[in-house]
Design an enzyme around this catalytic site. Structure first.
Site, PDB file in Angstrom:
ATOM      1  CB  CYS A 106      14.911  37.518 -35.375  1.00  0.00           C
ATOM      2  SG  CYS A 106      16.083  36.541 -34.412  1.00  0.00           S
ATOM      3  CG  ASN A 133     -12.182  13.663 -24.236  1.00  0.00           C
ATOM      4  OD1 ASN A 133     -13.035  14.502 -24.484  1.00  0.00           O
ATOM      5  ND2 ASN A 133     -10.925  13.987 -24.002  1.00  0.00           N
ATOM      6  CG  ASP A 190      -4.853  20.965 -19.599  1.00  0.00           C
ATOM      7  OD1 ASP A 190      -4.904  22.007 -18.924  1.00  0.00           O
ATOM      8  OD2 ASP A 190      -5.510  20.789 -20.653  1.00  0.00           O
ATOM      9  CG  ASN A 191      -3.013  25.223 -17.448  1.00  0.00           C
ATOM     10  OD1 ASN A 191      -2.800  26.158 -16.697  1.00  0.00           O
ATOM     11  ND2 ASN A 191      -4.245  24.763 -17.686  1.00  0.00           N
ATOM     12  NE  ARG A 239      -6.614  11.275 -22.861  1.00  0.00           N
ATOM     13  CZ  ARG A 239      -7.188  11.872 -23.903  1.00  0.00           C
ATOM     14  NH1 ARG A 239      -7.544  11.159 -24.943  1.00  0.00           N
ATOM     15  NH2 ARG A 239      -7.398  13.166 -23.915  1.00  0.00           N
ATOM     16  CD  GLN A 240     -11.020  11.821 -20.264  1.00  0.00           C
ATOM     17  OE1 GLN A 240     -12.133  12.212 -20.545  1.00  0.00           O
ATOM     18  NE2 GLN A 240     -10.013  12.650 -20.036  1.00  0.00           N
ATOM     19  CD  GLU A 271     -14.153  17.862 -28.712  1.00  0.00           C
ATOM     20  OE1 GLU A 271     -14.489  17.270 -29.768  1.00  0.00           O
ATOM     21  OE2 GLU A 271     -14.506  19.021 -28.441  1.00  0.00           O
ATOM     22  CB  VAL A 304     -10.982  26.152 -10.451  1.00  0.00           C
ATOM     23  CG1 VAL A 304     -10.588  26.701  -9.087  1.00  0.00           C
ATOM     24  CG2 VAL A 304     -12.079  25.117 -10.296  1.00  0.00           C
ATOM     25  CB  ALA A 360      -1.054  -0.079   1.100  1.00  0.00           C
TER      26      ALA A 360
END
Length: 958
Positions: free
Chosen positions: A535, A415, A479-480, A418-419, A412, A455, A380
């Protein structure tokens, strides 16, 4: 259709493709996997594998299965998980088997599978199946998984020789060269001390090397000398190095060798997750082998809470441990805990290890990423976390509990991969409400409140102090970095634990933040993301990332930014006639010249959009190159005599438009289509080819006015605020008069960049524009998939890492809610590709001495309660009296309320805090930065914790 020629559904698999690559995806589609055991661990593995799958189980569904198997409902009498696994992925074929699998079963049926996974199987059966798999030619990859209470383990055997095409999965980078010595051995130094990331024995290939041209195209084995240099072969007889060039790591296959389960039992090769407890994996190994012996002797698992069974298991563990070649001291506490819990399954632990095991399955059938050798044992995110909360019984209505979730995004198609709470019929529905409904199906007693908000500071009226005070802890799956920092600051301010996590491809991390015990997320600063110099983007790209970012910027400027400014201008100014009158009187209107230029050039027909696109091609890919070469011919030299055009600068080559070139045509059509979109013009691609063939010769540009930016510190200019000449003013007035006469429209339709909709043409433009610019600068163009990832800033994702990280977070949640000691908390970093799992203690909170035994940490916040007439002087006296230290300076945000040396600030002492701060009507408090007097004159002022000033005596009550 053959699997190797099938088209991958990018809308579903794009995030996973970035992790595995198309070759591995095709291999998965061709593979067949046998998975036995549909308990908590087996079902975790089953839903994460996108391949042909046979699910095997012979047991009846029991009530306690509801606590660990999220596909089972109360009404199920059998383990009817097959259709629920199948509906997760329409491209996966799922069979079910309930045939006996025991010591007497003929195992020849397993020959049709590439990988066999056993869960809930006794050790003798695992050994028998493993021996059969190992003996086949080619070997069948075998994975054995066990989960008993607080202990889990995974074992892998992929045969005597298992070749891996790409051990790490990392994308090789082009590293530019500073110098190569003419010596034996030659030493290569990276430009600007960039780390090469190589290991001795690896190989690199050289390209575009000036002078020492013999190296170009050759593969050289390296011997690392430093993070920025390495040695290669003898270069003493080669031509001297002159300039430029780069090298790229050459990926070479690696062969791994495995022993059978029988061979590994007495001398296991184990992965060590927690280096502070290197003995733990061997202790778990011994305890679980003893548990197998206990089952053989008693035909059952230890009874819950039975001390006699615990003592028997401890004695067996000591006997087993004595037979191991590499042993660790028996952990009595671990053995007793295993005895108490062996009859149950801990869902988060099953999720974490299920993610690890699933990744090993993908390695077994694709040959990508380094396999586990050969054991991992352990004691654990977003939807996965909700599933774990449901199985654990977090937030039960009958106990006055609740889970509050919020997410502003819609579901979407990508998603779904994996969800697992989402299904195809959920696409374009809110994530939060859909996840809440699906989670309540797993546990109907769960109380979930779903919001659709971000949030952030803009929603502090919703997620205020009262809201945070109502929570026991906060769990994020953001995610950020900016969002993480904000939520962390709110948790620190409100003294709430925070469980943070994230994934990127096969990598994942978890961080536990506990008030007054650990540092917070903001206590450590990640290095800022490097921005590409203006540049470089404008004139001197050297790698594909530069050309993709350039194309993305062009999209934003032409189809988002300019139309938005255009609309904003005409919303401010009611009509073109009014603007014309004001300009004729000499009045200067900000942005008017740029807006009028857009208005005067506004197309009204599809053919005109094609013309605009063709002119853009000429400007971007021919005129720009001619301008640069006009300003800096190929033989241009700098003041020190070195060539201007040397690595990393690449000289451009002008591109002549060729209607027969599909890339050229794609750019024209996609660009014209986007212009048609913002100007609300209908279009048809059929017209484009014929129109271009007729009018292409007329669309030439000869203007070579130099417009070159070479200053790396230069910023992109604000077009709306650039100075305008009187000639331009007169021209703008004439253009506006013409626009009014022809009744040009005053509204445009700005686009919103959407990378996942292949029908909107956005990625067609970015991909073709980037590829053309890359060709112009002799850079290898990127395909659409890579371009989409970079332009869309897509984070690669795979279900295995998501499951693992969510399980680890839920384990820490148990510890936080249970009030565990600091030593029990664990942060985790893992990379399932290598594989490596590292568990560490969180950083302990630092306490800073102010003076005279007065300390503070990030979790401290001093409080002062005032009233309407409370003055700054009274505030400072209150701080001194309450905390025994003299304030010297008071700052609110960026506003200095009181600094003794500032002129006039002494007069502020008599002003009220209300007048100085000017709070909004509903503001109850502000956090002030206060410095304190040093012990000795001449020393610097001392820092302290924030001082929370409440505007009224009762304002501290939520």
């Amino acid at each position: 259709m053959a699997a190797d020629s099938m088209e991958i559904d990018d809308s579903l698999y794009s995030r996973q493709r970035y992790v595995l690559g198309d070759r591995a995806m095709h291999q998965m589609a061709q593979s067949s996997v046998f998975l036995s055991g549909m308990g908590g661990l087996g079902i975790e593995i089953g839903w994460e594998i996108a391949t042909f799958l046979t699910l095997h189980d012979t047991k009846q569904c029991e009530t306690w299965d509801l606590g660990c198997n999220f596909f089972i409902r109360k009404e199920d009498v059998l383990k009817v998980v097959c259709p629920r696994v199948a509906e997760l992925n329409p491209y996966v074929h799922v069979d079910i088997s309930s045939s006996a699998l025991d010591d007497n079963t003929d195992l020849s049926f397993l020959r049709k599978y590439q990988c066999v996974i056993l869960t809930e199987a006794r050790l003798n059966l695992q050994k028998r199946v493993n021996d059969f798999c190992h003996s086949q030619q080619p070997p069948i990859r075998f994975i054995g998984c066990d989960a008993y209470g607080i202990c889990v383990r995974v074992f892998c055997d992929f045969g005597d020789e298992f070749e891996v095409s790409d051990p790490t999965g990392e994308e090789p980078k082009e590293i530019f060269i500073q110098n190569i010595t003419q010596d034996n051995p030659g030493v290569v130094t990276c430009m600007d001390n960039q780390p090469h990331g190589l290991q001795t024995g690896q190989s690199v290939i050289f390209r575009e090397v000036g002078g020492m041209v013999e190296l170009n195209g050759t593969t050289q084995q390296v011997s690392v000398l430093s993070p920025h240099s390495f040695a290669i072969r003898d270069t003493s007889l080669l031509q001297p190095y002159a300039h430029g060039g780069f090298f790229v790591l050459v990926k070479t296959p690696k062969t791994y060798r495995f022993e059978t389960l029988e061979q590994q039992l007495c001398d296991p090769q184990v992965l060590i997750p927690d280096f502070s407890k290197p003995e733990a994996p061997l202790q778990i190994h011994a305890a679980m082998l003893a548990l197998e012996t206990f089952q053989e002797q008693h035909s059952r698992l230890p009874n819950v809470g039975c001390l006699q069974d615990a003592d028997v298991l401890l004695k067996l563990t000591e006997e087993v441990n004595a037979t191991l070649k590499n042993k660790a001291p028996v952990n009595t506490e671990l053995v007793h805990c295993l005895s108490r819990t062996a009859r149950g399954t801990l869902p988060p632990l099953a999720a974490a290890v299920g993610g690890v095991a699933s990744q090993e399955v993908l390695k077994a059938i694709t040959g990508k990423f380094a396999p586990l050798q050969q054991w991992v044992g352990c004691g654990a995110i977003g939807c996965e976390m909700l599933k774990n909360f449901a199985l654990l019984g977090v937030g039960l209505a009958k106990s006055s509990g609740e889970v509050c979730i919020t997410d502003p995004d819609l579901i979407e198609k990508s998603n779904l991969n994996r969800q697992f709470l989402f299904r195809p019929h959920h696409i374009q529905k809110p994530k939060s409400t859909t996840a809440a409904e699906a989670t309540c199906e797993i546990n109907p007693d769960l109380q979930v409140e779903a919001h659709l908000n971000k949030v952030c500071p803009a929603t502090e009226n919703i997620y205020n102090d009262s809201f945070y005070s109502s929570l026991n802890l906060v769990v994020t799956a953001l995610d950020n970095v900016e969002a993480r920092r904000y939520v962390d600051s709110r948790c620190v301010s409100n003294q709430r634990p925070l469980l943070d996590s994230g994934t990127m491809g096969t990598k994942g991390h978890t961080e536990i933040i506990v008030p007054n015990l650990t540092e917070s997320y903001n206590s450590h600063r990640d290095p800022p993301e490097e921005e590409i110099p203006f540049c470089t983007l404008k004139s001197f790209p050297s790698v594909i990332e530069h050309t993709i970012q350039w194309a993305r910027d062009k999209f934003e400027n032409a189809f988002v930014h300019k139309p938005s400014l255009y609309n904003s201008f005409w919303q401010t100014h009611s009509s073109a006639e009014v603007v014309l009158q004001r300009m004729q009187t000499g009045e200067s209107l900000e942005g008017s010249f740029q807006v009028i230029k857009l208005l005067s050039r506004r197309p009204s027909r599809w053919e005109q959009c094609i013309t605009v696109a063709r002119l853009k091609f000429e400007k971007y890919f021919k005129r720009k190159a001619l301008q640069l070469l006009h300003s800096f011919p190929l033989d241009t030299r700098l003041k020190d005599g070195s060539l201007f055009w040397q690595s990393p600068k690449r000289p451009p080559t002008p591109i002549e438009f060729d209607l027969k070139d599909s890339l050229h045509f794609t750019f024209i059509v996609s660009t014209a289509r986007l212009f048609a979109g913002i100007y609300n013009i209908s279009y048809t691609e059929k017209v484009a080819h014929a129109y271009l063939r007729r009018h292409s010769e007329m669309l030439m540009i000869s203007d070579l006015t130099p417009c070159i930016e070479t200053d790396e510190s230069a910023k992109k200019p604000d077009q709306m605020k650039m100075p305008v000449s009187s000639e331009e003013e007169r021209e703008a007035i004439v253009q506006l008069e013409e626009a009014i006469a022809t009744d040009r429209g005053l509204q445009m339709s700005p686009l919103q960049f959407e990378k996942d909709d292949d029908s909107n043409g956005h990625m067609d433009f970015v991909t073709s524009a980037s590829a053309l610019r890359a060709t112009m600068y002799s850079i290898e163009p990127a395909d659409r998939l890579k371009t989409k990832r970079i332009a869309g800033k897509i984070i690669p994702a795979i279900a295995t890492a998501t499951a693992a990280v969510a399980g680890l977070v839920a384990l820490e949640l148990i510890k936080v809610v249970g009030g565990y000691e600091f030593e029990s908390f664990k942060n985790c970093f893992f990379n399932l590709a290598i594989p490596v799992i590292v568990l560490t203690e969180p950083a302990i909170v630092k306490r800073t001495l102010i003076r005279n035994n007065i300390y503070f940490s990030i979790w401290d916040c001093w409080t002062i309660f005032g009233h309407e007439d409370f003055t700054l002087s009274e505030f400072m006296n209150a701080v001194r009296e309450k905390y025994g230290i003299e304030p010297t300076m008071v700052v609110h945000g960026v506003k200095m309320l009181y600094v003794p040396v500032m002129p006039g600030h002494s007069k502020r002492l008599k002003l009220t805090m209300q007048k100085l701060i000017k709070p909004s009507v509903d503001r109850r408090y502000v956090d002030l930065t206060v410095s304190f007097a040093p012990e000795a004159d001449g020393d610097e002022d001392l820092p302290g914790p924030p001082v929370r000033y409440y505007f009224s005596p009762g304002a501290g009550t939520p």
